[in-house]
Scaffold this motif. Structure first.
Motif, PDB file in Angstrom:
ATOM      1  N   MET A   1      -3.053  -0.743   6.675  1.00  0.00           N
ATOM      2  CA  MET A   1      -2.881   0.620   6.195  1.00  0.00           C
ATOM      3  C   MET A   1      -1.835   0.658   5.395  1.00  0.00           C
ATOM      4  O   MET A   1      -1.473   1.279   4.147  1.00  0.00           O
ATOM      5  CB  MET A   1      -2.380   1.637   7.875  1.00  0.00           C
ATOM      6  CG  MET A   1      -2.130   2.977   7.423  1.00  0.00           C
ATOM      7  SD  MET A   1      -3.573   3.709   7.079  1.00  0.00           S
ATOM      8  CE  MET A   1      -2.994   5.078   6.163  1.00  0.00           C
ATOM      9  N   ALA A   2      -0.774  -0.310   5.406  1.00  0.00           N
ATOM     10  CA  ALA A   2       0.383  -0.546   4.563  1.00  0.00           C
ATOM     11  C   ALA A   2      -0.004  -0.789   3.371  1.00  0.00           C
ATOM     12  O   ALA A   2       0.429  -0.522   2.083  1.00  0.00           O
ATOM     13  CB  ALA A   2       1.509  -1.458   5.226  1.00  0.00           C
ATOM     14  N   SER A   3      -1.153  -1.784   3.326  1.00  0.00           N
ATOM     15  CA  SER A   3      -1.415  -2.464   1.962  1.00  0.00           C
ATOM     16  C   SER A   3      -2.362  -1.240   1.377  1.00  0.00           C
ATOM     17  O   SER A   3      -1.946  -1.010   0.036  1.00  0.00           O
ATOM     18  CB  SER A   3      -2.600  -3.475   2.367  1.00  0.00           C
ATOM     19  OG  SER A   3      -3.327  -3.955   1.199  1.00  0.00           O
ATOM     20  N   ALA A   4      -3.031  -0.351   1.998  1.00  0.00           N
ATOM     21  CA  ALA A   4      -3.637   0.938   1.434  1.00  0.00           C
ATOM     22  C   ALA A   4      -2.815   1.618   0.818  1.00  0.00           C
ATOM     23  O   ALA A   4      -2.994   2.248  -0.421  1.00  0.00           O
ATOM     24  CB  ALA A   4      -4.386   1.497   2.474  1.00  0.00           C
ATOM     25  N   VAL A   5      -1.690   2.260   1.518  1.00  0.00           N
ATOM     26  CA  VAL A   5      -0.767   3.030   0.899  1.00  0.00           C
ATOM     27  C   VAL A   5       0.122   2.518  -0.334  1.00  0.00           C
ATOM     28  O   VAL A   5       0.006   2.964  -1.344  1.00  0.00           O
ATOM     29  CB  VAL A   5       0.315   3.465   2.078  1.00  0.00           C
ATOM     30  CG1 VAL A   5       1.372   4.201   1.393  1.00  0.00           C
ATOM     31  CG2 VAL A   5      -0.240   4.326   3.222  1.00  0.00           C
ATOM     32  N   ALA A   6       0.371   1.346  -0.162  1.00  0.00           N
ATOM     33  CA  ALA A   6       0.963   0.389  -1.503  1.00  0.00           C
ATOM     34  C   ALA A   6       0.096   0.454  -2.779  1.00  0.00           C
ATOM     35  O   ALA A   6       0.501  -0.017  -3.561  1.00  0.00           O
ATOM     36  CB  ALA A   6       1.651  -0.840  -1.122  1.00  0.00           C
ATOM     37  N   SER A   7      -1.508   0.456  -2.523  1.00  0.00           N
ATOM     38  CA  SER A   7      -2.327   0.311  -3.412  1.00  0.00           C
ATOM     39  C   SER A   7      -2.481   1.351  -4.149  1.00  0.00           C
ATOM     40  O   SER A   7      -3.295   1.320  -5.219  1.00  0.00           O
ATOM     41  CB  SER A   7      -3.608  -0.175  -2.869  1.00  0.00           C
ATOM     42  OG  SER A   7      -3.454  -1.583  -1.985  1.00  0.00           O
ATOM     43  N   TYR A   8      -1.961   2.561  -4.007  1.00  0.00           N
ATOM     44  CA  TYR A   8      -2.145   3.646  -4.805  1.00  0.00           C
ATOM     45  C   TYR A   8      -1.553   3.479  -6.280  1.00  0.00           C
ATOM     46  O   TYR A   8      -0.362   2.972  -6.442  1.00  0.00           O
ATOM     47  CB  TYR A   8      -1.164   4.783  -4.120  1.00  0.00           C
ATOM     48  CG  TYR A   8      -1.180   6.272  -5.090  1.00  0.00           C
ATOM     49  CD1 TYR A   8      -2.331   7.011  -5.044  1.00  0.00           C
ATOM     50  CD2 TYR A   8       0.040   6.517  -5.671  1.00  0.00           C
ATOM     51  CE1 TYR A   8      -2.458   8.028  -5.653  1.00  0.00           C
ATOM     52  CE2 TYR A   8      -0.021   7.760  -6.412  1.00  0.00           C
ATOM     53  CZ  TYR A   8      -1.417   8.503  -6.386  1.00  0.00           C
ATOM     54  OH  TYR A   8      -1.388   9.671  -7.245  1.00  0.00           O
ATOM     55  N   VAL A   9      -2.343   3.802  -7.118  1.00  0.00           N
ATOM     56  CA  VAL A   9      -2.137   3.703  -8.636  1.00  0.00           C
ATOM     57  C   VAL A   9      -1.288   4.921  -9.090  1.00  0.00           C
ATOM     58  O   VAL A   9      -1.709   6.009  -9.158  1.00  0.00           O
ATOM     59  CB  VAL A   9      -3.259   3.464  -9.373  1.00  0.00           C
ATOM     60  CG1 VAL A   9      -2.858   3.153 -10.979  1.00  0.00           C
ATOM     61  CG2 VAL A   9      -3.979   2.367  -8.959  1.00  0.00           C
TER      62      VAL A   9
ATOM     63  N   GLU B   1       0.528   1.674 -12.638  1.00  0.00           N
ATOM     64  CA  GLU B   1       0.770   0.390 -11.773  1.00  0.00           C
ATOM     65  C   GLU B   1       0.751   0.825 -10.224  1.00  0.00           C
ATOM     66  O   GLU B   1       0.951   2.014  -9.866  1.00  0.00           O
ATOM     67  CB  GLU B   1       2.179  -0.215 -12.019  1.00  0.00           C
ATOM     68  CG  GLU B   1       2.507  -0.614 -13.477  1.00  0.00           C
ATOM     69  CD  GLU B   1       3.942  -1.294 -13.756  1.00  0.00           C
ATOM     70  OE1 GLU B   1       4.732  -1.056 -12.915  1.00  0.00           O
ATOM     71  OE2 GLU B   1       4.099  -1.681 -14.751  1.00  0.00           O
ATOM     72  N   LEU B   2       0.543  -0.173  -9.268  1.00  0.00           N
ATOM     73  CA  LEU B   2       0.434  -0.072  -7.964  1.00  0.00           C
ATOM     74  C   LEU B   2       1.854   0.424  -7.474  1.00  0.00           C
ATOM     75  O   LEU B   2       2.947   0.083  -7.805  1.00  0.00           O
ATOM     76  CB  LEU B   2      -0.038  -1.290  -7.062  1.00  0.00           C
ATOM     77  CG  LEU B   2      -1.317  -1.789  -7.457  1.00  0.00           C
ATOM     78  CD1 LEU B   2      -1.504  -2.921  -6.622  1.00  0.00           C
ATOM     79  CD2 LEU B   2      -2.480  -0.606  -7.582  1.00  0.00           C
ATOM     80  N   LEU B   3       1.742   1.308  -6.452  1.00  0.00           N
ATOM     81  CA  LEU B   3       3.028   1.662  -5.712  1.00  0.00           C
ATOM     82  C   LEU B   3       3.888   0.617  -5.246  1.00  0.00           C
ATOM     83  O   LEU B   3       5.024   0.974  -5.368  1.00  0.00           O
ATOM     84  CB  LEU B   3       2.614   3.141  -4.960  1.00  0.00           C
ATOM     85  CG  LEU B   3       3.750   3.522  -3.929  1.00  0.00           C
ATOM     86  CD1 LEU B   3       4.386   4.492  -4.904  1.00  0.00           C
ATOM     87  CD2 LEU B   3       3.398   4.571  -2.929  1.00  0.00           C
ATOM     88  N   GLY B   4       3.093  -0.087  -4.648  1.00  0.00           N
ATOM     89  CA  GLY B   4       3.758  -1.441  -4.158  1.00  0.00           C
ATOM     90  C   GLY B   4       3.125  -2.633  -4.359  1.00  0.00           C
ATOM     91  O   GLY B   4       2.454  -3.068  -3.282  1.00  0.00           O
ATOM     92  N   ALA B   5       2.843  -3.330  -5.153  1.00  0.00           N
ATOM     93  CA  ALA B   5       2.002  -4.457  -5.500  1.00  0.00           C
ATOM     94  C   ALA B   5       2.241  -5.499  -4.510  1.00  0.00           C
ATOM     95  O   ALA B   5       1.186  -6.039  -3.981  1.00  0.00           O
ATOM     96  CB  ALA B   5       2.028  -5.045  -7.104  1.00  0.00           C
ATOM     97  N   HIS B   6       3.538  -5.940  -4.166  1.00  0.00           N
ATOM     98  CA  HIS B   6       3.725  -7.040  -3.224  1.00  0.00           C
ATOM     99  C   HIS B   6       3.256  -6.692  -2.092  1.00  0.00           C
ATOM    100  O   HIS B   6       2.585  -7.611  -1.404  1.00  0.00           O
ATOM    101  CB  HIS B   6       5.190  -7.425  -3.393  1.00  0.00           C
ATOM    102  CG  HIS B   6       5.502  -7.887  -4.566  1.00  0.00           C
ATOM    103  ND1 HIS B   6       5.064  -9.332  -5.177  1.00  0.00           N
ATOM    104  CD2 HIS B   6       6.497  -7.638  -5.696  1.00  0.00           C
ATOM    105  CE1 HIS B   6       5.645  -9.376  -6.429  1.00  0.00           C
ATOM    106  NE2 HIS B   6       6.540  -8.606  -6.497  1.00  0.00           N
ATOM    107  N   LEU B   7       3.545  -5.482  -1.564  1.00  0.00           N
ATOM    108  CA  LEU B   7       3.094  -5.081  -0.240  1.00  0.00           C
ATOM    109  C   LEU B   7       1.689  -4.857  -0.035  1.00  0.00           C
ATOM    110  O   LEU B   7       1.186  -5.354   1.098  1.00  0.00           O
ATOM    111  CB  LEU B   7       3.804  -3.777   0.348  1.00  0.00           C
ATOM    112  CG  LEU B   7       3.451  -2.899   1.488  1.00  0.00           C
ATOM    113  CD1 LEU B   7       3.731  -3.989   2.753  1.00  0.00           C
ATOM    114  CD2 LEU B   7       4.248  -1.584   1.507  1.00  0.00           C
ATOM    115  N   ALA B   8       1.140  -4.406  -1.025  1.00  0.00           N
ATOM    116  CA  ALA B   8      -0.468  -4.360  -1.139  1.00  0.00           C
ATOM    117  C   ALA B   8      -1.020  -5.733  -0.854  1.00  0.00           C
ATOM    118  O   ALA B   8      -1.969  -5.830   0.005  1.00  0.00           O
ATOM    119  CB  ALA B   8      -0.944  -3.579  -2.448  1.00  0.00           C
ATOM    120  N   VAL B   9      -0.602  -6.821  -1.380  1.00  0.00           N
ATOM    121  CA  VAL B   9      -1.243  -8.305  -1.100  1.00  0.00           C
ATOM    122  C   VAL B   9      -0.678  -8.729  -0.010  1.00  0.00           C
ATOM    123  O   VAL B   9      -1.645  -9.266   0.634  1.00  0.00           O
ATOM    124  CB  VAL B   9      -0.764  -8.913  -2.587  1.00  0.00           C
ATOM    125  CG1 VAL B   9      -1.116 -10.492  -2.241  1.00  0.00           C
ATOM    126  CG2 VAL B   9      -1.197  -8.533  -3.796  1.00  0.00           C
ATOM    127  N   ALA B  10       0.472  -8.651   0.543  1.00  0.00           N
ATOM    128  CA  ALA B  10       1.029  -8.984   1.610  1.00  0.00           C
ATOM    129  C   ALA B  10       0.190  -8.418   2.785  1.00  0.00           C
ATOM    130  O   ALA B  10      -0.097  -9.132   4.015  1.00  0.00           O
ATOM    131  CB  ALA B  10       2.471  -9.056   1.764  1.00  0.00           C
TER     132      ALA B  10
END
Length: 238
Positions: free
Chosen positions: A177-185, A191-200
């Motif tokens: 869920m955290a990755s999904a939220v962080a993947s918002y462009v 750019e992704l809202l949080g690229a590192h969080l999306a990957v992690a």
């Protein structure tokens, strides 16, 4: 249609493990750099297909009493499975029923992610939204799964293997869920809202699902009753 209960459970576990392993591999930066974005995307697609196959098999398991109420002998004997069921008052079935469409959303999201040169709006509509919907359904399914194996949601039953599996899967769902939220462009920056969080989030969430699936194998062996004993229905826990 018939299946051997022990073999069906093992199949579910291995399908989830392979699907999780694909998501783990796909989120490793070194893998992405080595094989390129398109192949990395295909890795996610393959993983999502394994997730969906495992999820449907688990739904079939949860709605087929002959697949769970087994002993040391009957676990190896072919028994009839129900390909369709409606058991909304059974929490194990409900968890599986909510999880299955979540995996379908991941299918849609991973396939859509293969599109090149998508605008931020297109990426958010066709990739991010299905990913978010799938993650929400996984989170809800995990919560129901905990209630299926616990007296109360926050009760601690550390010696219970199903309880451990349920909470490992809950952690995986939270991370997805955290990755999904962080993947918002973000439209203004592309750019992704949080690229590192999306990957992690994807990496560690998939690791949790991999561990939870692997634990299904010893959990089954521990829960099988001696031959001749009455076996209570086994709740779905992965």
């Amino acid at each position: 249609m018939t299946a051997r209960p022990e073999r069906l459970n093992a199949t579910i576990a291995w399908l989830f493990m392979v699907g999780s392993a694909c998501f783990v591999l796909g989120s490793v930066p070194a893998y992405l750099n080595a094989i390129g974005g398109w192949v990395d995307g295909i890795t996610y697609v393959i993983g999502s297909v394994f997730f969906t196959s495992a999820s449907y098999a688990q739904l079939v398991q949860s709605q087929s009493p002959a697949m769970t109420a087994v002993d040391e002998v009957t676990q190896h004997e072919p028994a009839r499975v129900r390909l369709w069921g409606w058991l909304p008052h059974d929490r194990a079935w409900l968890a599986a029923a909510v999880q299955f469409p979540g995996t379908v959303f991941f299918n849609i999201s991973t396939v859509a992610a293969l599109t090149h040169n998508a605008t931020a709006a297109e990426a958010d509509r066709y990739v991010w939204r299905p990913d978010l919907f799938g993650s929400v359904l996984f989170l809800v399914s995990s919560a129901i799964g905990i209630l299926a194996v616990s007296r109360r949601f926050f009760s601690v039953e550390a010696r219970s293997m199903p309880w451990r599996i349920a909470w490992v899967n809950m952690l995986g769902s939270v991370l997805f869920m955290a990755s999904a939220v962080a993947s918002y462009v973000v439209p203004s920056t592309d750019e992704l809202l949080g690229a590192h969080l999306a990957v992690a989030g994807t990496f560690w969430g998939a690791v949790c699902f991999l561990v939870g699936a692997a634990l299904m194998l010893p959990a089954w062996r521990r829960a099988v009753t001696p031959a001749g004993a009455v076996a209570p229905p086994r709740p779905g826990t992965a």
